[in-house]
Every structure is written in C-alpha cells, then in structure tokens.
Design a protein around this motif. Sequence first.
Motif, PDB file in Angstrom:
ATOM      1  N   GLN A  25      16.011  -6.387  -8.751  1.00  0.00           N
ATOM      2  CA  GLN A  25      17.377  -5.885  -8.615  1.00  0.00           C
ATOM      3  C   GLN A  25      18.099  -6.552  -7.449  1.00  0.00           C
ATOM      4  O   GLN A  25      19.274  -6.922  -7.562  1.00  0.00           O
ATOM      5  N   THR A  26      17.397  -6.723  -6.333  1.00  0.00           N
ATOM      6  CA  THR A  26      18.015  -7.345  -5.157  1.00  0.00           C
ATOM      7  C   THR A  26      18.293  -8.816  -5.412  1.00  0.00           C
ATOM      8  O   THR A  26      19.352  -9.333  -5.038  1.00  0.00           O
ATOM      9  N   ILE A  27      17.372  -9.501  -6.052  1.00  0.00           N
ATOM     10  CA  ILE A  27      17.603 -10.910  -6.399  1.00  0.00           C
ATOM     11  C   ILE A  27      18.825 -11.028  -7.300  1.00  0.00           C
ATOM     12  O   ILE A  27      19.682 -11.901  -7.085  1.00  0.00           O
ATOM     13  N   ALA A  28      18.940 -10.152  -8.295  1.00  0.00           N
ATOM     14  CA  ALA A  28      20.113 -10.191  -9.185  1.00  0.00           C
ATOM     15  C   ALA A  28      21.395  -9.940  -8.390  1.00  0.00           C
ATOM     16  O   ALA A  28      22.421 -10.599  -8.633  1.00  0.00           O
ATOM     17  N   ARG A  29      21.352  -9.023  -7.421  1.00  0.00           N
ATOM     18  CA  ARG A  29      22.538  -8.749  -6.605  1.00  0.00           C
ATOM     19  C   ARG A  29      22.900  -9.951  -5.741  1.00  0.00           C
ATOM     20  O   ARG A  29      24.080 -10.311  -5.625  1.00  0.00           O
ATOM     21  N   ILE A  30      21.901 -10.603  -5.154  1.00  0.00           N
ATOM     22  CA  ILE A  30      22.162 -11.792  -4.335  1.00  0.00           C
ATOM     23  C   ILE A  30      22.791 -12.888  -5.191  1.00  0.00           C
ATOM     24  O   ILE A  30      23.764 -13.530  -4.789  1.00  0.00           O
ATOM     25  N   MET A  80      22.284  -7.227   4.150  1.00  0.00           N
ATOM     26  CA  MET A  80      21.497  -6.496   3.147  1.00  0.00           C
ATOM     27  C   MET A  80      20.256  -5.899   3.804  1.00  0.00           C
ATOM     28  O   MET A  80      19.460  -6.631   4.393  1.00  0.00           O
ATOM     29  N   PRO A  81      20.057  -4.599   3.675  1.00  0.00           N
ATOM     30  CA  PRO A  81      18.884  -3.987   4.311  1.00  0.00           C
ATOM     31  C   PRO A  81      17.559  -4.484   3.746  1.00  0.00           C
ATOM     32  O   PRO A  81      16.536  -4.432   4.438  1.00  0.00           O
ATOM     33  N   GLU A  82      17.557  -5.023   2.540  1.00  0.00           N
ATOM     34  CA  GLU A  82      16.314  -5.522   1.943  1.00  0.00           C
ATOM     35  C   GLU A  82      15.882  -6.866   2.519  1.00  0.00           C
ATOM     36  O   GLU A  82      14.735  -7.279   2.349  1.00  0.00           O
ATOM     37  N   VAL A  83      16.788  -7.568   3.183  1.00  0.00           N
ATOM     38  CA  VAL A  83      16.477  -8.894   3.731  1.00  0.00           C
ATOM     39  C   VAL A  83      15.914  -8.725   5.140  1.00  0.00           C
ATOM     40  O   VAL A  83      16.616  -8.280   6.048  1.00  0.00           O
ATOM     41  N   ALA A  84      14.636  -9.057   5.293  1.00  0.00           N
ATOM     42  CA  ALA A  84      13.994  -8.909   6.597  1.00  0.00           C
ATOM     43  C   ALA A  84      14.544  -9.934   7.587  1.00  0.00           C
ATOM     44  O   ALA A  84      14.801  -9.610   8.735  1.00  0.00           O
ATOM     45  N   HIS A  85      14.700 -11.160   7.166  1.00  0.00           N
ATOM     46  CA  HIS A  85      15.262 -12.224   7.999  1.00  0.00           C
ATOM     47  C   HIS A  85      15.550 -13.421   7.099  1.00  0.00           C
ATOM     48  O   HIS A  85      15.029 -13.509   6.004  1.00  0.00           O
ATOM     49  N   ASN A  86      16.405 -14.299   7.576  1.00  0.00           N
ATOM     50  CA  ASN A  86      16.638 -15.538   6.837  1.00  0.00           C
ATOM     51  C   ASN A  86      16.727 -16.673   7.845  1.00  0.00           C
ATOM     52  O   ASN A  86      17.047 -16.458   9.015  1.00  0.00           O
ATOM     53  N   TYR A  87      16.418 -17.864   7.398  1.00  0.00           N
ATOM     54  CA  TYR A  87      16.417 -19.010   8.304  1.00  0.00           C
ATOM     55  C   TYR A  87      16.689 -20.297   7.539  1.00  0.00           C
ATOM     56  O   TYR A  87      16.497 -20.387   6.341  1.00  0.00           O
ATOM     57  N   GLY A  99      12.676  -3.150  -7.217  1.00  0.00           N
ATOM     58  CA  GLY A  99      13.749  -3.431  -6.267  1.00  0.00           C
ATOM     59  C   GLY A  99      13.891  -4.910  -5.960  1.00  0.00           C
ATOM     60  O   GLY A  99      14.993  -5.388  -5.658  1.00  0.00           O
ATOM     61  N   ILE A 100      12.802  -5.653  -6.043  1.00  0.00           N
ATOM     62  CA  ILE A 100      12.863  -7.099  -5.794  1.00  0.00           C
ATOM     63  C   ILE A 100      13.773  -7.758  -6.828  1.00  0.00           C
ATOM     64  O   ILE A 100      14.700  -8.488  -6.478  1.00  0.00           O
ATOM     65  N   ARG A 155       0.827  -1.211   0.000  1.00  0.00           N
ATOM     66  CA  ARG A 155       0.000   0.000   0.000  1.00  0.00           C
ATOM     67  C   ARG A 155       0.856   1.254   0.000  1.00  0.00           C
ATOM     68  O   ARG A 155       0.395   2.326  -0.372  1.00  0.00           O
ATOM     69  N   LEU A 156       2.113   1.121   0.411  1.00  0.00           N
ATOM     70  CA  LEU A 156       3.039   2.254   0.412  1.00  0.00           C
ATOM     71  C   LEU A 156       3.860   2.326  -0.874  1.00  0.00           C
ATOM     72  O   LEU A 156       4.774   3.132  -0.988  1.00  0.00           O
ATOM     73  N   GLY A 157       3.565   1.442  -1.842  1.00  0.00           N
ATOM     74  CA  GLY A 157       4.260   1.457  -3.123  1.00  0.00           C
ATOM     75  C   GLY A 157       5.435   0.501  -3.208  1.00  0.00           C
ATOM     76  O   GLY A 157       6.113   0.430  -4.229  1.00  0.00           O
ATOM     77  N   GLY A 158       5.699  -0.218  -2.134  1.00  0.00           N
ATOM     78  CA  GLY A 158       6.823  -1.148  -2.112  1.00  0.00           C
ATOM     79  C   GLY A 158       6.403  -2.559  -2.481  1.00  0.00           C
ATOM     80  O   GLY A 158       5.308  -2.796  -2.984  1.00  0.00           O
ATOM     81  N   ALA A 159       7.296  -3.494  -2.210  1.00  0.00           N
ATOM     82  CA  ALA A 159       7.024  -4.888  -2.547  1.00  0.00           C
ATOM     83  C   ALA A 159       7.816  -5.799  -1.617  1.00  0.00           C
ATOM     84  O   ALA A 159       8.832  -5.400  -1.055  1.00  0.00           O
TER      85      ALA A 159
END
Length: 147
Positions: free
Chosen positions: A117-122, A88-95, A114-115, A61-65
């Motif tokens: 782009q971040t996947i490509a960077r990872i 990475m600031p885009e990663v909320a958590h990993n497990y 951004g999703i 709702r804020l324009g993000g993903a």
Amino acid sequence: MDDLDRRLINRLQLGVPLVRHPWQALAEELDADAAQLRERVRALLDDGTLTRFGPMFDIERLGGAFTLAALSVPEARFDRVAEQLAAMPEVAHNYRREHAWNMWFVLGCATPEGIAQTIARIEAETGLPVLNLPKEETYHVGLHFPV
C-alpha cells in the motif's frame, strides 16, 4: 567530548541493562551518576553527536514488515521527492546513492500488506516506479564503533 562521553557511547552500543534501574546500573559500571549519564545522552542528542537513542524492535516478530526500496529520481526533483518521503511515517530514512536508482529508503509498516500500500502511494504521489528489495534472509551483524 570527554572520556566519560566516550565510555558512555561505547557502553550504550552494547545495549542498556535490562534491569529495574538501568541508568543506575550503567552509572555503577561507568563510575558516574545516573542523572549525569541521562543528561549527557540528552546533550549528545541535542548537539547531533548522537542521532538516535532508543530500542530496536524486530518488526517482523511483532507482525509488521519492512523493505529496502529505491527510486530513480530526476535531479531537478530530488529534494522535493526526498521531502515527500521524509513526511511519510512509514519511511525510516532515505539517502542519495550514485547510481541510476539514486534515492534509497527503508519502509517499515505495521503489516506486510502495508508495504504494498505504501509503495503504491509513493508511486502515485511521485509518479515514479519504486524498486522493492525485500529481504530474503536475516543475518545478525554485531556492529560496534569504538569511540
């Protein structure tokens, strides 16, 4: 943890009152002092009983993903890749998961682009392909863990 801590945690799971003085409203509900409640939340965060206290935003709702994603990480590299993602600031958590795709994580980005782009960077930084699992439908589940 005493009775007030339990009552406070149970109440906070339902949300903070949206009023000018939310801590005072909580204090009145719990028959406590507003400053004492703030101190208790800080202590519960400091000792690890609570891991997070803050608002939840509907990023879309804020324009993000956001998306759920996974990697199949060789065991010898697992800790290093986990550190890379955690930085990475885009990663909320990993497990870790007991599966061929053994590292799962959530990406939250300011834009849908951004999703990708971040996947490509990872993928570039880890040398591993990312399994992207975007949500298809939203369901609201009221989750409450009585303490």
